[in-house]
Write an enzyme that holds these catalytic residues in place. Structure first.
Site, PDB file in Angstrom:
ATOM      1  N   GLU A   1     -37.175  17.416  -8.239  1.00 52.86           N
ATOM      2  CA  GLU A   1     -36.565  17.739  -9.338  1.00 52.86           C
ATOM      3  C   GLU A   1     -37.509  18.713  -9.111  1.00 52.86           C
ATOM      4  O   GLU A   1     -38.019  19.352 -10.362  1.00 52.86           O
ATOM      5  CB  GLU A   1     -36.516  17.087 -10.206  1.00 52.86           C
ATOM      6  CG  GLU A   1     -36.090  15.515 -10.575  1.00 52.86           C
ATOM      7  CD  GLU A   1     -36.043  14.941 -11.648  1.00 52.86           C
ATOM      8  OE1 GLU A   1     -35.724  15.381 -12.662  1.00 52.86           O
ATOM      9  OE2 GLU A   1     -36.332  14.291 -12.037  1.00 52.86           O
TER      10      GLU A   1
ATOM     11  N   SER B   1     -32.357  14.149 -12.597  1.00 51.46           N
ATOM     12  CA  SER B   1     -31.227  15.416 -12.853  1.00 51.46           C
ATOM     13  C   SER B   1     -29.952  14.890 -12.040  1.00 51.46           C
ATOM     14  O   SER B   1     -29.876  15.795 -12.116  1.00 51.46           O
ATOM     15  CB  SER B   1     -31.713  16.429 -12.658  1.00 51.46           C
ATOM     16  OG  SER B   1     -33.397  16.741 -13.397  1.00 51.46           O
TER      17      SER B   1
ATOM     18  N   GLU C   1     -30.079   5.487 -20.288  1.00 48.73           N
ATOM     19  CA  GLU C   1     -31.560   5.918 -20.099  1.00 48.73           C
ATOM     20  C   GLU C   1     -31.999   6.559 -20.949  1.00 48.73           C
ATOM     21  O   GLU C   1     -31.826   6.754 -21.942  1.00 48.73           O
ATOM     22  CB  GLU C   1     -31.534   6.348 -18.683  1.00 48.73           C
ATOM     23  CG  GLU C   1     -30.858   7.742 -18.938  1.00 48.73           C
ATOM     24  CD  GLU C   1     -31.130   8.680 -17.714  1.00 48.73           C
ATOM     25  OE1 GLU C   1     -30.905   8.659 -16.451  1.00 48.73           O
ATOM     26  OE2 GLU C   1     -30.767   9.576 -17.517  1.00 48.73           O
TER      27      GLU C   1
ATOM     28  N   ASN D   1     -35.550   9.014 -20.422  1.00 51.31           N
ATOM     29  CA  ASN D   1     -36.705  10.497 -19.705  1.00 51.31           C
ATOM     30  C   ASN D   1     -38.082  10.104 -20.455  1.00 51.31           C
ATOM     31  O   ASN D   1     -38.019  10.645 -21.742  1.00 51.31           O
ATOM     32  CB  ASN D   1     -35.925  11.312 -19.413  1.00 51.31           C
ATOM     33  CG  ASN D   1     -34.493  11.517 -18.809  1.00 51.31           C
ATOM     34  OD1 ASN D   1     -34.488  11.081 -17.659  1.00 51.31           O
ATOM     35  ND2 ASN D   1     -33.278  11.583 -19.506  1.00 51.31           N
TER      36      ASN D   1
ATOM     37  N   SER E   1     -33.497  23.670 -21.752  1.00 46.77           N
ATOM     38  CA  SER E   1     -32.886  22.315 -21.921  1.00 46.77           C
ATOM     39  C   SER E   1     -32.643  21.936 -23.184  1.00 46.77           C
ATOM     40  O   SER E   1     -33.056  22.267 -24.137  1.00 46.77           O
ATOM     41  CB  SER E   1     -34.666  21.600 -21.382  1.00 46.77           C
ATOM     42  OG  SER E   1     -34.927  22.338 -20.481  1.00 46.77           O
TER      43      SER E   1
END
Length: 323
Positions: free
Chosen positions: A14, A164, A286, A288, A297
């Site tokens: 990433e 990612s 999940e 992040n 983003s």
């Protein structure tokens, strides 16, 4: 004026996305309040990169830089490294040992959330729903029939610790299972295999804003591909709709679960959690802790929808770290 080191790069697949995120932070940081410096963290070198792309080595002993004859030290670190060593707790522990505040969560929370299997098992007792899963470690015997019996088809095969969508496959037939496992092992020596949840995918940013836990407007993910993979995330093969097209009732449920996860884990800084809503119930995939911070983003899109500019978002993160 406070000296801010923006760390970017990293040791994982990433790193290029991280460099983009770090440069956005650099460009949008309030230059009337902060002296911003870009620090590239790579396996082979830690360097400060100046305006002319000249590189100055970082002294890892005290995280200082000898810059044009002066010893440059930093008041605070803005962490923009996706993946290792910025998102898995290593940099957090390093800065804690040096006594330098940084903008992301603490090292334990980073290590825990970076490990999908461990994070989901910590949250389960708090009533947070997750997909049915099966775990594999490199070297384990692979019993395809047992995996299919446990999680069913289709299923997702994921590296336990990567971001990612690197190394993730959607498996629809038994024949696709072994190649998918091999693919996931390229990224990590631990794998999580999860049942396919057929529902609406949403991404939820939760941050500490001015000392309060704030859930940002929810984003709905509509991928043109089979799932929200690398292409969908970064090459425009998806629609990201903020606010999500979900009912107020479901929206409140997702917000409550996201906030609960953030507070149960004693999070700080930014977080972005992924959920699939099935029959009105959010299932967590999940979390992040260093989400992408480029202008495209998801978290910056959500902040914008909430009326928070990038400059305000980054300023808030630094103020809280310094506090």
């Amino acid at each position: 004026m406070k000296n801010v080191a923006i760390i970017m790069g990293g040791y994982s697949s990433e790193y290029q996305i991280s460099l983009k995120s770090g440069n956005v932070v650099y460009n949008f940081l309030d230059k009337t309040k902060y002296n911003a410096y870009r620090i590239h963290i790579f396996k082979e070198k830690w360097v400060m990169v100046d305006e002319n792309e000249n590189e100055f080595p970082v002294n890892r002993h005290d995280f200082s830089v000898n810059y044009v004859g002066i010893k440059l030290t930093f008041d605070v670190v803005f962490n923009a490294i996706h993946g290792t060593p910025g998102e898995d707790g290593l940099m957090q522990a390093y800065f804690e040992l040096l006594g330098i505040p940084q903008t992301s969560c603490d090292y334990y929370q980073a290590a825990l959330t970076f490990n999908k299997r461990d994070m989901l098992s910590v949250l389960k007792p708090y009533g947070i729903k997750t997909a049915t899963s099966y775990y594999l470690d490199r070297g384990n015997v692979i019993n395809e029939d047992e995996i299919i019996k446990t999680v069913g088809l289709p299923m997702f095969v994921k590296p336990n610790k990567s971001g990612s969508s690197f190394g993730i496959s959607k498996v629809k037939t038994k024949e696709e299972l072994l190649p998918a496992i091999e693919n996931a092992y390229k990224e990590d020596n631990e794998i999580i295999i999860e049942s396919f949840l057929d529902g609406t995918e949403v991404s939820v940013g939760v941050i500490n804003y001015k000392g309060e836990t704030k859930v940002l407007p929810i984003t709905e993910i509509v991928s043109e591909n089979d799932f929200f993979d690398y292409e969908a995330k970064y090459l425009g093969k998806s629609q990201e709709i903020t606010p999500a097209r979900i009912s107020d009732d479901i929206c409140q449920k997702v917000e409550a679960v996201s906030k609960k996860a953030y507070e149960v884990l004693k999070m700080k800084g930014f977080s972005r959690s992924e959920f699939i809503i099935v029959n009105g119930e959010p299932f967590m995939l999940e979390m992040n802790t260093i989400p992408g911070l480029t202008t495209e983003s998801i978290l910056p899109q959500q902040a914008k929808e909430a009326g928070i500019s990038l400059t305000e978002l980054f300023d808030n993160a630094i103020e809280l770290a310094l506090a």
